[in-house]
Write a protein that holds these residues in place. Structure first.
Motif, PDB file in Angstrom:
ATOM      1  N   GLU A 137       0.927  -1.097  -0.163  1.00  0.00           N
ATOM      2  CA  GLU A 137       0.091   0.053  -0.003  1.00  0.00           C
ATOM      3  C   GLU A 137       0.927   1.170   0.031  1.00  0.00           C
ATOM      4  O   GLU A 137       1.859   1.349   0.783  1.00  0.00           O
ATOM      5  CB  GLU A 137      -0.771  -0.182   1.257  1.00  0.00           C
ATOM      6  CG  GLU A 137      -1.822  -1.024   1.265  1.00  0.00           C
ATOM      7  CD  GLU A 137      -2.466  -0.967   2.744  1.00  0.00           C
ATOM      8  OE1 GLU A 137      -3.686  -0.112   2.737  1.00  0.00           O
ATOM      9  OE2 GLU A 137      -2.304  -1.652   3.773  1.00  0.00           O
ATOM     10  N   HIS A 138       0.438   2.069  -0.977  1.00  0.00           N
ATOM     11  CA  HIS A 138       1.061   3.565  -0.939  1.00  0.00           C
ATOM     12  C   HIS A 138       2.900   3.225  -0.720  1.00  0.00           C
ATOM     13  O   HIS A 138       3.490   3.893  -0.055  1.00  0.00           O
ATOM     14  CB  HIS A 138       0.865   4.385   0.412  1.00  0.00           C
ATOM     15  CG  HIS A 138      -0.697   4.696   0.457  1.00  0.00           C
ATOM     16  ND1 HIS A 138      -1.160   5.864  -0.452  1.00  0.00           N
ATOM     17  CD2 HIS A 138      -1.718   3.895   1.037  1.00  0.00           C
ATOM     18  CE1 HIS A 138      -2.358   5.763  -0.131  1.00  0.00           C
ATOM     19  NE2 HIS A 138      -2.694   4.579   0.569  1.00  0.00           N
ATOM     20  N   PRO A 139       3.408   2.695  -2.061  1.00  0.00           N
ATOM     21  CA  PRO A 139       4.715   2.209  -1.849  1.00  0.00           C
ATOM     22  C   PRO A 139       5.727   3.598  -1.853  1.00  0.00           C
ATOM     23  O   PRO A 139       6.710   3.368  -1.363  1.00  0.00           O
ATOM     24  CB  PRO A 139       4.930   1.495  -3.048  1.00  0.00           C
ATOM     25  CG  PRO A 139       3.689   1.908  -4.106  1.00  0.00           C
ATOM     26  CD  PRO A 139       2.409   1.937  -3.143  1.00  0.00           C
ATOM     27  N   GLY A 140       5.094   4.553  -2.456  1.00  0.00           N
ATOM     28  CA  GLY A 140       5.979   5.704  -2.487  1.00  0.00           C
ATOM     29  C   GLY A 140       6.343   6.446  -1.203  1.00  0.00           C
ATOM     30  O   GLY A 140       7.205   6.956  -0.891  1.00  0.00           O
ATOM     31  N   THR A 141       5.447   6.096  -0.294  1.00  0.00           N
ATOM     32  CA  THR A 141       5.558   6.711   1.189  1.00  0.00           C
ATOM     33  C   THR A 141       5.702   5.642   2.326  1.00  0.00           C
ATOM     34  O   THR A 141       6.159   5.893   3.562  1.00  0.00           O
ATOM     35  CB  THR A 141       4.552   7.682   1.320  1.00  0.00           C
ATOM     36  OG1 THR A 141       3.389   6.880   1.416  1.00  0.00           O
ATOM     37  CG2 THR A 141       4.559   8.665   0.749  1.00  0.00           C
ATOM     38  N   SER A 142       5.017   4.395   2.057  1.00  0.00           N
ATOM     39  CA  SER A 142       4.938   3.392   3.297  1.00  0.00           C
ATOM     40  C   SER A 142       6.256   2.959   3.723  1.00  0.00           C
ATOM     41  O   SER A 142       6.381   2.794   4.873  1.00  0.00           O
ATOM     42  CB  SER A 142       4.209   2.246   2.837  1.00  0.00           C
ATOM     43  OG  SER A 142       4.911   1.584   1.687  1.00  0.00           O
ATOM     44  N   LEU A 143       7.315   2.959   2.800  1.00  0.00           N
ATOM     45  CA  LEU A 143       8.720   2.738   3.343  1.00  0.00           C
ATOM     46  C   LEU A 143       9.404   3.859   4.266  1.00  0.00           C
ATOM     47  O   LEU A 143       9.950   3.529   5.076  1.00  0.00           O
ATOM     48  CB  LEU A 143       9.549   2.436   2.405  1.00  0.00           C
ATOM     49  CG  LEU A 143       8.915   0.951   1.726  1.00  0.00           C
ATOM     50  CD1 LEU A 143       9.669   1.015   0.133  1.00  0.00           C
ATOM     51  CD2 LEU A 143       8.976  -0.235   2.196  1.00  0.00           C
ATOM     52  N   THR A 144       9.161   4.930   4.002  1.00  0.00           N
ATOM     53  CA  THR A 144       9.506   6.076   4.589  1.00  0.00           C
ATOM     54  C   THR A 144       8.925   6.056   6.262  1.00  0.00           C
ATOM     55  O   THR A 144       9.469   5.978   7.152  1.00  0.00           O
ATOM     56  CB  THR A 144       9.448   7.470   4.031  1.00  0.00           C
ATOM     57  OG1 THR A 144      10.029   7.903   2.739  1.00  0.00           O
ATOM     58  CG2 THR A 144       9.566   8.707   4.936  1.00  0.00           C
ATOM     59  N   VAL A 145       7.529   5.962   6.183  1.00  0.00           N
ATOM     60  CA  VAL A 145       6.913   5.581   7.210  1.00  0.00           C
ATOM     61  C   VAL A 145       7.361   4.526   8.330  1.00  0.00           C
ATOM     62  O   VAL A 145       7.584   4.866   9.342  1.00  0.00           O
ATOM     63  CB  VAL A 145       5.412   5.492   7.051  1.00  0.00           C
ATOM     64  CG1 VAL A 145       4.499   4.935   8.025  1.00  0.00           C
ATOM     65  CG2 VAL A 145       4.828   6.710   6.474  1.00  0.00           C
ATOM     66  N   LEU A 146       7.634   3.250   7.715  1.00  0.00           N
ATOM     67  CA  LEU A 146       8.027   2.247   8.332  1.00  0.00           C
ATOM     68  C   LEU A 146       9.393   2.416   8.740  1.00  0.00           C
ATOM     69  O   LEU A 146       9.676   2.121   9.840  1.00  0.00           O
ATOM     70  CB  LEU A 146       8.566   1.036   7.107  1.00  0.00           C
ATOM     71  CG  LEU A 146       9.294  -0.237   7.575  1.00  0.00           C
ATOM     72  CD1 LEU A 146       8.763  -0.834   8.524  1.00  0.00           C
ATOM     73  CD2 LEU A 146       9.748  -1.009   6.406  1.00  0.00           C
ATOM     74  N   ALA A 147      10.394   3.196   8.105  1.00  0.00           N
ATOM     75  CA  ALA A 147      11.782   3.423   8.813  1.00  0.00           C
ATOM     76  C   ALA A 147      11.423   4.602  10.045  1.00  0.00           C
ATOM     77  O   ALA A 147      12.307   4.365  11.075  1.00  0.00           O
ATOM     78  CB  ALA A 147      12.650   4.084   7.730  1.00  0.00           C
TER      79      ALA A 147
END
Length: 311
Positions: free
Chosen positions: A125-135
């Motif tokens: 979901e929302h790959p453009g931002t989900s990884l920033t959120v994860l980190a």
């Protein structure tokens, strides 16, 4: 998790693995060999083991890196060179490191410079931002485990970690997709644990600090302690993300936002000491892709450098 290092003394400092637990490399599989060569550059290294396991398979430790491991992993991903999913790289210090948009990142000894390579192989979901959120959420989780720092860290849009107004960390994220599926992910996380970097103040980063200087019990605030907590938090939150729990992570990010409800000035990405204002006003909310929603503005903002309004 298999651990490699070029410095047994540094490895003991950040993992607690004692000198007698190291052997000549035995687990350097074919898909890991090129990364080992790029990270260690032909220098001798040793192997040991460390918990936790899933999703982490390998941890490469380097006392001082001549270049960013994040860049190495992104390059190999783009070149389709093959890196095992669940690989971590940690540098004790380094040269030519950078932050968001290639901005210089000072990397003195005493801190955590961690890069992670993951291979979801599925839609996110929302790959453009989900990884920033994860980190970001994982960094906040780790800091919360330091006595006296619980809930004191927050996130300044979009990827800066602050404690008491001082920047103590930041994150980077890169993704490579195959259609709707996110095939490869590289995360970069810098956390000032023991050593505040000596950097010039700017309107965007007025103060750089460290976690140790912010806690009343500095003996607990070590690289080893924070590394363990960060690896565990990142693995746990990654598991939630691939299960489709992005919005739960997003709400945690929003709950630690330092910009919602604040008056801000949004500037051009190229701004540094001289600013070029794009918009200003009070942030009323963050969108599902972390876009800024300003009071009185119908247009959301997803790009730019943010600074807090004076006063």
């Amino acid at each position: 998790m298999v651990v490699f290092t070029d410095s047994i003394s540094y490895a003991a400092q950040v993992t607690g693995i004692q000198p007698g637990a190291w052997t000549v490399p035995q687990s350097a599989t074919a898909d890991l060999n090129e990364l080992l060569q790029r990270v260690y550059g032909g220098c001798a290294f040793r192997e040991s083991k460390l918990a936790p396991e899933q999703p982490w398979r390998y941890l490469l430790l380097v006392e001082s890196a001549p270049r960013s491991h994040y860049d190495v992993l992104v390059e190999m991903s783009r070149q389709q060179r093959g890196v095992p999913g669940g690989t971590l790289c940690l540098a004790g210090a380094g040269r030519d490191f950078h932050g968001f948009k290639g901005r210089p990142w000072s990397a003195p000894p005493g801190n955590i410079y961690l890069s992670a390579y993951l291979a979801p192989g599925r839609p996110l979901e929302h790959p453009g931002t989900s990884l920033t959120v994860l980190a970001v959420v994982s960094m906040l989780d780790a800091i919360d485990q330091v006595p006296g720092l619980e809930n004191r860290a927050g996130v300044k849009w979009v990827n800066d970690i602050l404690v008491d107004g001082a920047k103590v960390g930041g994150v980077l994220a890169y993704t490579q997709s195959d259609g709707e599926s996110t095939g490869e992910v590289v995360l970069g996380m810098g956390l000032n644990v023991e050593t505040p970097p000596r950097v010039a103040a700017t309107p965007f980063v007025p103060v750089a600090g460290s976690l140790r200087s912010a806690t009343a019990d500095p003996d607990v605030c070590t690289q080893r302690y924070l590394l363990e907590k960060l690896i565990l938090a990142l693995g746990r939150n990654y598991g939630a993300l691939i299960k489709g729990e992005y919005h739960a992570l997003l709400e945690r990010y929003k709950g630690r936002s330092l910009v919602v409800g604040r008056d801000i000035v949004l500037c051009n990405e190229g701004s540094d000491m001289e600013v070029e204002v794009i918009a200003e006003g009070r942030v009323v909310a963050l969108g599902d892709d972390l876009e800024l929603l300003l009071e009185g503005s119908a247009e959301p903002f997803s790009k730019g450098r943010l600074m807090f309004s004076p006063g």
